[in-house]
Design a protein around this motif. Structure first.
Motif, PDB file in Angstrom:
ATOM      1  N   GLU A  17      18.660  -9.414 -17.793  1.00 51.97           N
ATOM      2  CA  GLU A  17      18.110  -8.249 -18.490  1.00 51.97           C
ATOM      3  C   GLU A  17      17.639  -7.191 -17.495  1.00 51.97           C
ATOM      4  O   GLU A  17      17.904  -5.996 -17.672  1.00 51.97           O
ATOM      5  CB  GLU A  17      16.949  -8.666 -19.405  1.00 51.97           C
ATOM      6  N   ILE A  18      16.934  -7.624 -16.465  1.00 58.84           N
ATOM      7  CA  ILE A  18      16.449  -6.676 -15.451  1.00 58.84           C
ATOM      8  C   ILE A  18      17.619  -6.058 -14.699  1.00 58.84           C
ATOM      9  O   ILE A  18      17.623  -4.860 -14.396  1.00 58.84           O
ATOM     10  CB  ILE A  18      15.449  -7.360 -14.491  1.00 58.84           C
ATOM     11  N   ALA A  19      18.638  -6.857 -14.401  1.00 64.85           N
ATOM     12  CA  ALA A  19      19.810  -6.342 -13.689  1.00 64.85           C
ATOM     13  C   ALA A  19      20.534  -5.280 -14.518  1.00 64.85           C
ATOM     14  O   ALA A  19      20.944  -4.242 -13.982  1.00 64.85           O
ATOM     15  CB  ALA A  19      20.759  -7.486 -13.344  1.00 64.85           C
ATOM     16  N   ALA A  20      20.659  -5.509 -15.820  1.00 61.69           N
ATOM     17  CA  ALA A  20      21.313  -4.532 -16.690  1.00 61.69           C
ATOM     18  C   ALA A  20      20.476  -3.248 -16.766  1.00 61.69           C
ATOM     19  O   ALA A  20      21.017  -2.134 -16.715  1.00 61.69           O
ATOM     20  CB  ALA A  20      21.516  -5.116 -18.080  1.00 61.69           C
ATOM     21  N   TRP A  21      19.174  -3.405 -16.869  1.00 64.11           N
ATOM     22  CA  TRP A  21      18.265  -2.253 -16.921  1.00 64.11           C
ATOM     23  C   TRP A  21      18.340  -1.477 -15.606  1.00 64.11           C
ATOM     24  O   TRP A  21      18.390  -0.247 -15.604  1.00 64.11           O
ATOM     25  CB  TRP A  21      16.864  -2.759 -17.175  1.00 64.11           C
ATOM     26  N   ALA A  22      18.360  -2.206 -14.493  1.00 64.10           N
ATOM     27  CA  ALA A  22      18.454  -1.560 -13.176  1.00 64.10           C
ATOM     28  C   ALA A  22      19.745  -0.748 -13.073  1.00 64.10           C
ATOM     29  O   ALA A  22      19.737   0.381 -12.576  1.00 64.10           O
ATOM     30  CB  ALA A  22      18.395  -2.620 -12.076  1.00 64.10           C
ATOM     31  N   GLU A  23      20.823  -1.311 -13.564  1.00 61.59           N
ATOM     32  CA  GLU A  23      22.105  -0.604 -13.521  1.00 61.59           C
ATOM     33  C   GLU A  23      22.038   0.682 -14.349  1.00 61.59           C
ATOM     34  O   GLU A  23      22.516   1.734 -13.919  1.00 61.59           O
ATOM     35  CB  GLU A  23      23.224  -1.507 -14.033  1.00 61.59           C
ATOM     36  N   GLY A  31      14.671  -2.867  -6.573  1.00 67.28           N
ATOM     37  CA  GLY A  31      14.073  -1.560  -6.835  1.00 67.28           C
ATOM     38  C   GLY A  31      13.527  -1.457  -8.248  1.00 67.28           C
ATOM     39  O   GLY A  31      12.471  -0.859  -8.482  1.00 67.28           O
ATOM     40  N   GLN A  32      14.225  -2.042  -9.204  1.00 61.86           N
ATOM     41  CA  GLN A  32      13.777  -2.013 -10.595  1.00 61.86           C
ATOM     42  C   GLN A  32      12.493  -2.820 -10.769  1.00 61.86           C
ATOM     43  O   GLN A  32      11.560  -2.373 -11.430  1.00 61.86           O
ATOM     44  CB  GLN A  32      14.871  -2.556 -11.524  1.00 61.86           C
ATOM     45  N   ILE A  33      12.438  -3.994 -10.158  1.00 60.69           N
ATOM     46  CA  ILE A  33      11.237  -4.830 -10.249  1.00 60.69           C
ATOM     47  C   ILE A  33      10.058  -4.106  -9.604  1.00 60.69           C
ATOM     48  O   ILE A  33       8.960  -4.066 -10.168  1.00 60.69           O
ATOM     49  CB  ILE A  33      11.476  -6.204  -9.606  1.00 60.69           C
ATOM     50  N   GLU A  34      10.274  -3.498  -8.445  1.00 62.75           N
ATOM     51  CA  GLU A  34       9.208  -2.758  -7.772  1.00 62.75           C
ATOM     52  C   GLU A  34       8.747  -1.579  -8.624  1.00 62.75           C
ATOM     53  O   GLU A  34       7.549  -1.320  -8.768  1.00 62.75           O
ATOM     54  CB  GLU A  34       9.668  -2.279  -6.402  1.00 62.75           C
ATOM     55  N   TYR A  35       9.687  -0.866  -9.233  1.00 58.75           N
ATOM     56  CA  TYR A  35       9.354   0.255 -10.105  1.00 58.75           C
ATOM     57  C   TYR A  35       8.515  -0.216 -11.293  1.00 58.75           C
ATOM     58  O   TYR A  35       7.481   0.389 -11.623  1.00 58.75           O
ATOM     59  CB  TYR A  35      10.633   0.941 -10.592  1.00 58.75           C
ATOM     60  N   LEU A  36       8.948  -1.280 -11.948  1.00 63.47           N
ATOM     61  CA  LEU A  36       8.231  -1.784 -13.122  1.00 63.47           C
ATOM     62  C   LEU A  36       6.823  -2.249 -12.768  1.00 63.47           C
ATOM     63  O   LEU A  36       5.864  -1.963 -13.492  1.00 63.47           O
ATOM     64  CB  LEU A  36       9.023  -2.922 -13.772  1.00 63.47           C
TER      65      LEU A  36
END
Length: 63
Positions: A17-23, A31-36
């Motif tokens: 889910e996080i990978a799809a959101w990051a894309e 980067g997405q985890i750090e942003y969240l």
């Protein structure tokens, strides 16, 4: 600002889910985890609320 490296274990569904959101947001998974996390910390500071007592319990995710 120096960055710390930490080991992080995620279940496969959450990672996907996080990978799809990051894309979608044109970010790496890291980067997405750090942003969240940054957004959560900003929101907590803005609201002035303390962390709930049940935060250390594993979340029940319906992914």
């Amino acid at each position: 600002m120096a960055k710390k490296q930490i080991p992080l274990r995620l279940n496969e569904k959450l990672y996907d889910e996080i990978a799809a959101w990051a894309e979608d947001d044109f970010r790496s998974v890291n980067g997405q985890i750090e942003y969240l996390l940054s957004e959560c910390v900003k929101q907590r500071k803005k609201n002035g609320k303390s962390v709930p007592e049940h935060l250390d319990e594993a979340p029940k995710l319906d992914l």
